[in-house]
Design an enzyme around this catalytic site. Structure first.
Site, mmCIF file in Angstrom:
data_model
loop_
_atom_site.group_PDB
_atom_site.id
_atom_site.type_symbol
_atom_site.label_atom_id
_atom_site.label_comp_id
_atom_site.label_asym_id
_atom_site.label_seq_id
_atom_site.Cartn_x
_atom_site.Cartn_y
_atom_site.Cartn_z
ATOM 1 N N SER A 59 0.864 -1.184 0.000
ATOM 2 C CA SER A 59 0.000 0.000 0.000
ATOM 3 C C SER A 59 0.894 1.226 0.000
ATOM 4 O O SER A 59 2.062 1.165 0.412
ATOM 5 C CB SER A 59 -0.885 0.002 1.252
ATOM 6 O OG SER A 59 -1.535 1.254 1.419
ATOM 7 N N TYR A 72 -1.987 -0.471 10.795
ATOM 8 C CA TYR A 72 -2.088 -1.007 9.435
ATOM 9 C C TYR A 72 -0.920 -0.512 8.591
ATOM 10 O O TYR A 72 -0.276 -1.290 7.870
ATOM 11 C CB TYR A 72 -3.411 -0.573 8.814
ATOM 12 C CG TYR A 72 -3.534 -0.865 7.336
ATOM 13 C CD1 TYR A 72 -3.888 -2.125 6.885
ATOM 14 C CD2 TYR A 72 -3.296 0.132 6.391
ATOM 15 C CE1 TYR A 72 -3.992 -2.401 5.529
ATOM 16 C CE2 TYR A 72 -3.403 -0.134 5.034
ATOM 17 C CZ TYR A 72 -3.747 -1.398 4.608
ATOM 18 O OH TYR A 72 -3.849 -1.657 3.262
#
Length: 223
Positions: free
Chosen positions: A132, A144
């Site tokens: 990501s 995350y």
């Protein structure tokens, strides 16, 4: 001979979109995910094989890889795509959910690499990993994001480990994507199909070309 792709995290979103595009491109696809119903429906749609697989359990990842080998005798591409999110803020959410996210997002990628490494060396295949943009710049209060930093580092570590074997390694680092479990303030975000096209682009390059990372944002995303 048709090439074989194994996708971990295949039941929805980027994984499912990549499975559809890979099948259209001629790959025989072996699909792994926890959601058996969605997985079987997708497998029927594209003619793939569904294997229920929780990447936090190494034995299940081994079974996913072995199913591909048992059915087709080879693995040419692996898409390590399984991942989950968690609310931002170190005091937000349930600590047990946070623990499971770390295991899924980090150990799950390791498990997928480990279980398929020899098969990829045998075919001089291609490992694709989903990270990501959050794995390149820290997001406030985001565990995350920390897991995706780990995944970004793991992809380069894997590339070095495979060096000299003919195995290629590609890290896909999306920005804002319309995918289950995530919400964004932009209207024109990327779709799962956009990311799937990037995966297939990397796979389609000549054997001597290793696209190590694709960072892909919607044009409206500022950072």
């Amino acid at each position: 001979m048709d090439k074989v792709m194994v996708i971990a995290g295949a039941s929805t979103g980027i994984g499912a979109a990549t499975a559809r595009q890979a099948a259209e491109a001629g790959y025989r696809v072996v699909l792994g995910a926890r959601s058996q119903d969605k997985l079987e429906q997708l497998a029927q749609e594209i003619g793939g094989i569904a294997v229920q697989c929780d990447v936090s359990e190494y034995a299940q990842v081994e079974a996913l890889a072995q199913r591909a080998l048992d059915e087709f005798g080879r693995i040419d591409a692996v898409f390590a795509n399984a991942g989950v999110g968690h609310p931002r803020g170190f005091e937000a959410g349930d600590p047990e959910d946070a623990k499971q996210m770390v295991i899924t997002n980090v150990f799950g990628i390791y498990a997928t690499i480990r279980a398929t490494a020899q098969a990829l060396r045998d075919t001089r295949g291609h490992l694709v990993i989903t990270s990501s943009i959050a794995g390149r710049r820290a997001l406030k209060g985001s565990l995350y994001s920390a897991t995706k930093f780990a995944v970004t580092g793991m992809a380069e570590a894997a590339r070095q480990d495979f060096n000299g074997t003919g195995v290629r390694t590609t890290l896909i680092s999306p920005g804002m994507v319309q995918t289950p479990g995530f919400s964004h303030e932009l209207e024109d975000v990327l779709t799962a199909d956009d990311i799937a096209r990037a995966v297939l682009f990397a796979l389609a390059q000549p054997a001597h070309v290793d696209v190590n990372e694709i960072l892909i944002r919607p044009t409206a995303q500022e950072s």
